[in-house]
Design a protein around this motif. Structure first.
Motif, short mmCIF file in Angstrom:
data_model
loop_
_atom_site.label_atom_id
_atom_site.label_comp_id
_atom_site.label_asym_id
_atom_site.label_seq_id
_atom_site.Cartn_x
_atom_site.Cartn_y
_atom_site.Cartn_z
N ARG A 128 3.42 -22.34 70.38
CA ARG A 128 2.88 -23.05 71.55
C ARG A 128 2.28 -22.05 72.53
O ARG A 128 1.20 -22.28 73.11
CB ARG A 128 3.96 -23.90 72.21
N ALA A 129 2.97 -20.93 72.73
CA ALA A 129 2.44 -19.89 73.60
C ALA A 129 1.13 -19.34 73.04
O ALA A 129 0.20 -19.02 73.79
CB ALA A 129 3.46 -18.76 73.76
N LEU A 130 1.03 -19.27 71.72
CA LEU A 130 -0.18 -18.78 71.08
C LEU A 130 -1.38 -19.65 71.44
O LEU A 130 -2.43 -19.15 71.84
CB LEU A 130 0.00 -18.72 69.57
N VAL A 131 -1.24 -20.96 71.30
CA VAL A 131 -2.38 -21.83 71.61
C VAL A 131 -2.66 -21.85 73.11
O VAL A 131 -3.82 -21.88 73.54
CB VAL A 131 -2.16 -23.25 71.06
N GLN A 132 -1.63 -21.78 73.94
CA GLN A 132 -1.84 -21.79 75.39
C GLN A 132 -2.56 -20.52 75.86
O GLN A 132 -3.44 -20.58 76.71
CB GLN A 132 -0.51 -21.93 76.12
N ARG A 133 -2.18 -19.39 75.30
CA ARG A 133 -2.73 -18.12 75.76
C ARG A 133 -3.98 -17.70 75.01
O ARG A 133 -4.76 -16.89 75.52
CB ARG A 133 -1.67 -17.02 75.64
N CYS A 134 -4.18 -18.23 73.82
CA CYS A 134 -5.24 -17.74 72.95
C CYS A 134 -6.14 -18.85 72.44
O CYS A 134 -6.91 -18.65 71.50
CB CYS A 134 -4.58 -17.00 71.77
N GLY A 135 -6.05 -20.02 73.04
CA GLY A 135 -6.82 -21.16 72.56
C GLY A 135 -8.32 -20.99 72.67
O GLY A 135 -9.08 -21.70 72.00
N ASP A 136 -8.78 -20.06 73.49
CA ASP A 136 -10.21 -19.82 73.62
C ASP A 136 -10.73 -18.91 72.52
O ASP A 136 -11.95 -18.77 72.34
CB ASP A 136 -10.51 -19.19 74.98
N LYS A 137 -9.81 -18.32 71.73
CA LYS A 137 -10.21 -17.40 70.67
C LYS A 137 -9.97 -17.96 69.28
O LYS A 137 -10.49 -17.42 68.29
CB LYS A 137 -9.45 -16.07 70.82
N LEU A 138 -9.18 -19.02 69.17
CA LEU A 138 -8.89 -19.62 67.88
C LEU A 138 -8.75 -21.12 68.05
O LEU A 138 -8.56 -21.62 69.16
CB LEU A 138 -7.64 -19.01 67.24
N HIS A 139 -8.83 -21.85 66.97
CA HIS A 139 -8.78 -23.31 67.01
C HIS A 139 -7.58 -23.83 66.23
O HIS A 139 -7.63 -23.94 65.01
CB HIS A 139 -10.08 -23.91 66.44
N MET A 140 -6.49 -24.11 66.92
CA MET A 140 -5.33 -24.72 66.31
C MET A 140 -5.49 -26.23 66.39
O MET A 140 -5.71 -26.78 67.47
CB MET A 140 -4.04 -24.28 67.01
N LYS A 141 -5.39 -26.92 65.27
CA LYS A 141 -5.59 -28.36 65.23
C LYS A 141 -4.29 -29.10 65.53
O LYS A 141 -4.17 -29.79 66.53
CB LYS A 141 -6.13 -28.78 63.87
#
Length: 224
Positions: free
Chosen positions: A37-50
């Motif tokens: 969850r921290a990954l998508v919150q902090r890095c969501g502009d660099k990767l696309h988690m569906k």
């Protein structure tokens, strides 16, 4: 490795992987749930988690000893207090991963100030709008709670629930918490949009039936 470093490391690796350029699904087991969850919150502009699927994740942290009914047994509560006395010191936060999501409901102010990971990703110190925007890019945020979990205390944290601040007995659901009511992570918006999914199974921590997993997780969220 400290969770903050783990998340940054994963972000760098996944963002550079061409196989994930069109998006990917993620499954977090136990503490992996809050880390992803921290990954998508902090890095969501660099990767696309569906779809983010967490099994036994500790989204509101833990306040108990594995295999120990802390509310019922005085010895467990005593050990919990010993751990709690040092959990928010700098050296423990830096050296013990579990301390970074230790959440003492009796010391809410100290937790929010000293927690180097969980209080930040739950937007409990300040509101990081990027965290909200990135989390809301998910198609679904699926949380699985193990109804007979003896490892995670309280098990309600697996559905983003936790103790009412100031004591360690009465529980609040996610929908009753300030994180939801103040919409500190955009979870209220996601809930209203049908993006939050709450599942449960009868097993102990991470113990689930394969057929259940295929029916409830694989087919609706992964086999698309």
């Amino acid at each position: 490795m400290h969770p903050n470093k783990q998340v940054q490391y994963a972000c760098d690796k996944l963002a550079q992987d061409p196989k994930l350029a069109d998006g990917f699904n993620a499954i977090g087991f136990s503490q992996g749930g809050q880390f992803l969850r921290a990954l998508v919150q902090r890095c969501g502009d660099k990767l696309h988690m569906k779809n983010l699927i967490t099994l036994g994740g500790q989204h509101q942290g833990v306040y108990g000893i594995p295999h120990c009914g802390a509310i019922k047994h005085k010895s467990c509560d005593y050990v919990r207090k010993i751990i709690n006395s040092a959990a928010y010191t700098r050296w423990v936060q830096d050296s013990l991963v579990q301390a970074t999501y230790w959440h003492d409901p009796l010391k809410e102010d100290m937790y929010k100030e000293k927690s180097e990971f969980l209080a930040d990703i739950n937007n409990e110190r300040t509101i990081n709008k990027t965290y909200i925007d990135n989390l809301n890019t998910l198609d679904n945020f699926v949380m699985v709670k193990f109804n007979n979990d003896t490892i995670v205390q309280p098990r309600e944290t697996e559905w983003f629930g936790f103790y009412l601040p100031g004591q360690a007995k009465e529980m609040l659901t996610l929908q009753q918490s300030s994180i939801y009511l103040d919409d500190r992570l955009g979870l209220k918006k996601m809930d209203e949009a049908g993006k939050l999914v709450f599942l449960s199974t009868s097993g102990d921590h991470l113990q689930f039936d394969t057929n259940w997993f295929i029916k409830m997780i694989v087919k609706p969220y992964l086999a698309k």
